[in-house]
Every structure is written in C-alpha cells, then in structure tokens.
Write a protein that holds these residues in place. Structure first.
Motif, short mmCIF file in Angstrom:
data_model
loop_
_atom_site.label_atom_id
_atom_site.label_comp_id
_atom_site.label_asym_id
_atom_site.label_seq_id
_atom_site.Cartn_x
_atom_site.Cartn_y
_atom_site.Cartn_z
N SER A 29 14.24 16.37 6.39
CA SER A 29 13.93 16.58 7.80
C SER A 29 14.40 15.40 8.66
O SER A 29 14.91 15.58 9.76
N TRP A 34 15.30 16.28 12.47
CA TRP A 34 14.24 17.21 12.86
C TRP A 34 12.92 16.46 13.01
O TRP A 34 12.03 16.92 13.71
N SER A 114 6.84 16.43 6.64
CA SER A 114 7.54 15.21 6.31
C SER A 114 6.80 13.97 6.79
O SER A 114 7.28 12.86 6.59
#
Length: 120
Positions: A29, A34, A114
């Motif tokens: 991620s 992200w 994450s």
C-alpha cells in the motif's frame, strides 16, 4: 511486540531513551502511495506499548516516483513528545498507540490494514 534491535535507531527525548524503526521496504500500500509512511517507537530498556506514527508523506522508496520527505530524528522526537502529552505510557503493556500525523481521519488510519505494516 518488541522492535528488533537490528535496524532500529536510538533517540533520547527528555532524558529517556527510545528506539524507533522505519521499514526500509514499503508495504504494498505504501509502495503504490495508497497509504503514507509509518514508523514505530518503543521505550529502549523496558518495551511496553508501541507507538505507531503515520506521517503525512509517501514512503521514500515508493514505486511510483512520488517525492518524499525523509523522517528525521527531530520529527520522531516531536511525535514522541506529542504522544506522551496524549497519555502514551511506553513502559506499560498494551495495544499499540496509533498517532496519525497525516491529516487523514484518525478512524480511517486505525482501520487501514497497512497502519501496522511497519511492525512486521
């Protein structure tokens, strides 16, 4: 879960020693930008509750070439001081304290899969 000594850095804030660790390789991620860069902090001699700090910039080794700002020891010291003011007890056992400096919704950061990726 205690941080490994290998790869962690020592920092002293207000006379107390802590260790902090930033993953060298981004999570999936983080690699795709992200989610922002995270790092973990714990008390150096009596690890208890880990502090997980979410920054407001991408991981330095992201895969899409987004410019990043390095995490400096001064940034870590500021995050530790802020967490201590918010009631972080680094020597007491407990769940990790999530400190979101990204400007995102704190609930979103806590539910982000994450968010704890920096500890693995």
């Amino acid at each position: 879960m205690a941080l490994s000594r290998k790869g962690s850095r020592r920092i002293v804030v207000d006379g107390t020693a802590y260790r902090w660790h930033l993953r060298r390789r981004p999570t999936y991620s983080q690699g795709l930008c992200w989610s922002p860069c995270t790092y973990a902090v714990e008390h150096a001699s009596t690890p208890g509750t880990t502090l997980v700090v979410t920054t407001n910039h991408p991981h330095a080794r992201n895969w899409v070439g987004e410019p990043s700002i390095p995490v400096l020891p001064a940034d870590v010291a500021t995050a530790i001081a802020s967490a201590l003011r918010q009631g972080w007890s680094p020597t007491c056992p407990g769940s990790p304290l999530l400190l979101d400096l990204s400007g995102r919704n704190a609930h979103a950061a806590a539910s982000d899969s994450s968010a704890l990726g920096g500890l693995a």
